[in-house]
Enzyme design. Structure first.
Site, mmCIF file in Angstrom:
data_model
loop_
_atom_site.group_PDB
_atom_site.id
_atom_site.type_symbol
_atom_site.label_atom_id
_atom_site.label_comp_id
_atom_site.label_asym_id
_atom_site.label_seq_id
_atom_site.Cartn_x
_atom_site.Cartn_y
_atom_site.Cartn_z
ATOM 1 N N ARG A 237 0.945 -4.077 -7.706
ATOM 2 C CA ARG A 237 0.600 -5.332 -7.051
ATOM 3 C C ARG A 237 1.728 -6.306 -7.336
ATOM 4 N NH1 ARG A 237 -2.380 -2.725 -4.486
ATOM 5 N NH2 ARG A 237 -4.640 -2.922 -4.261
ATOM 6 N N GLU A 266 1.167 -11.607 0.431
ATOM 7 C CA GLU A 266 1.341 -10.677 1.552
ATOM 8 C C GLU A 266 0.558 -11.188 2.754
ATOM 9 O OE1 GLU A 266 0.266 -6.757 0.204
ATOM 10 O OE2 GLU A 266 1.633 -6.844 -1.503
ATOM 11 N N HIS A 284 3.956 -2.929 2.106
ATOM 12 C CA HIS A 284 2.747 -2.403 1.450
ATOM 13 C C HIS A 284 2.224 -1.148 2.175
ATOM 14 C CE1 HIS A 284 -0.964 -3.532 -1.159
ATOM 15 N NE2 HIS A 284 -0.821 -2.213 -1.051
HETATM 16 C C1 8YV Z 1 -3.736 -0.571 0.587
HETATM 17 C C2 8YV Z 1 -3.660 -0.143 -1.874
HETATM 18 O O1 8YV Z 1 -3.617 -1.848 0.153
HETATM 19 O O2 8YV Z 1 -5.514 1.268 -2.145
HETATM 20 C C3 8YV Z 1 -4.882 0.314 -2.567
HETATM 21 O O3 8YV Z 1 -5.233 -0.309 -3.594
HETATM 22 O O4 8YV Z 1 -2.936 -0.935 -2.355
HETATM 23 C C4 8YV Z 1 -3.301 0.389 -0.512
HETATM 24 O O5 8YV Z 1 -3.736 1.632 -0.366
HETATM 25 C C5 8YV Z 1 -5.156 -0.446 0.978
HETATM 26 O O6 8YV Z 1 -5.419 0.790 1.449
HETATM 27 C C6 8YV Z 1 -5.549 -1.497 2.009
HETATM 28 O O7 8YV Z 1 -5.102 -1.180 3.249
#
Ligand code: 8YV
Length: 322
Positions: A237, A266, A284
């Site tokens: 993150r 983001e 991301h």
């Molecule tokens: C995407 C992630 O943010 O799963 C998570 O924690 O960071 C990523 O896979 C998520 O899938 C939202 O689209």
């Protein structure tokens, strides 16, 4: 009467169709105005929420009356106010495991791209600037046999360690809240204090969950400990790294490069990172493959349906409310 499900982000089409067959489904649509207002309104009589990528907290959930579950299509759950959900006795479920390998692949994609200057060299080649062989300014870093420091040896961290150890003969260091003897043994990984790891690693990969103890874990002082040829990768993150301090380190070349998939805010817009050749920036996409997103959606669907049918979902974050 059918139970009501609020879909709060884009979701796999087949899963949406399956939901629509059994439930009264309402989709939050940013084109229809303020998203939080829609969540607030639609949540009042909702039984379940499913989606990802939105902050859900007291502000937008305060009117829910019968909500049983928030089923997140993600492994990370820092977007949700867990103590509020606990207080309201709302289950939170997530989708671990199915995205582990693809996210570890992406960590290595970033590591290699940043180490080998892939984005800037591709651009340079396509611009027709390849008139003679490259000079020292365009040289990258060796990877094979180097030292890989992993911050957070959870499932994804371990999958990154496996790639480094078996694929690239790397010497693996790790830092974690507690030592992970069993996992570490598989990769001959050495437990280190954070400062030690930062000083010794050629590659530092951040794979830790975002929580109170990992927020701003890497700031100016920590970046200063890294070697000038070192590469920093973040697939966790954005808020684990102080972005402004990282921008300065990249500008001043006190580290070689960074490979980033996640940011403090983001979507990333108008960032100083865009001006830096040694910042490899992805939007991301850690879990963003068709196969993985499908598996995540299926798991989130199953978690949701279990809760709505009175069973305990398999991947609950908050098992005990009290
Ligand atoms: C995407 C992630 O943010 O799963 C998570 O924690 O960071 C990523 O896979 C998520 O899938 C939202 O689209």
């Amino acid at each position: 009467m059918k139970q009501k499900v609020v879909v709060f982000s884009q979701i796999d089409h087949e899963i949406l169709t399956k939901l629509q067959q059994c439930y009264h489904v309402v989709q939050i649509n940013p084109k229809l105005g303020d998203v939080n207002q829609q969540i607030l309104e639609q949540g009042k009589d909702a039984d379940g929420f499913i989606g990802a990528g939105r902050l859900l907290n007291e502000d937008n959930l305060k009117f829910v009356e019968q909500l049983k579950i928030v089923s997140s299509v993600s492994v990370g759950y820092d977007n949700y106010d867990l103590s509020y959900l606990n207080q309201r006795k709302i289950w939170l479920a997530h989708t671990p495991h199915v995205l582990t390998e693809t996210t570890a692949d992406l960590a290595f994609t970033l590591l290699m791209s940043a180490a080998k200057k892939v984005p800037s060299l591709v651009q340079w080649t396509k611009q027709g600037q390849w008139l003679r062989t490259v000079g020292p300014d365009q040289f990258g870093q060796d990877i094979y046999g180097k030292t890989l420091g992993i911050i957070g040896l959870g499932h994804i961290g371990a999958a990154i360690a496996r790639r480094g150890f078996h694929g690239f003969n790397m010497n693996v260091l790790y830092h974690n809240r507690s030592e992970k003897m069993e996992t570490a043994t598989q990769f001959n990984a050495e437990y280190c204090e954070l400062t030690d790891l930062l000083q010794r690693s050629d590659f530092v990969v951040v794979a830790v969950d975002l929580n109170h103890s990992s927020k701003a874990l890497i700031g100016e002082a920590e970046l200063e400990l890294m070697q000038a040829h070192a590469v920093l990768v973040n697939i966790s993150r954005g808020s684990v790294i102080e972005e402004q301090a990282l921008i300065s380190a990249l500008k001043n070349k006190t580290i070689f490069a960074a490979g980033l998939d996640v940011y403090e805010k983001e979507p990333l817009q108008d960032s100083a990172l865009f001006q830096l050749e040694n910042a490899v920036t992805l939007p991301h996409v850690g879990s963003a493959t068709a196969q993985t997103r499908k598996r995540m959606a299926e798991l989130a669907y199953q978690n949701l349906v279990d809760a709505l049918e009175g069973r305990m979902p398999r991947y609950l974050v908050n098992k005990d409310f009290n």
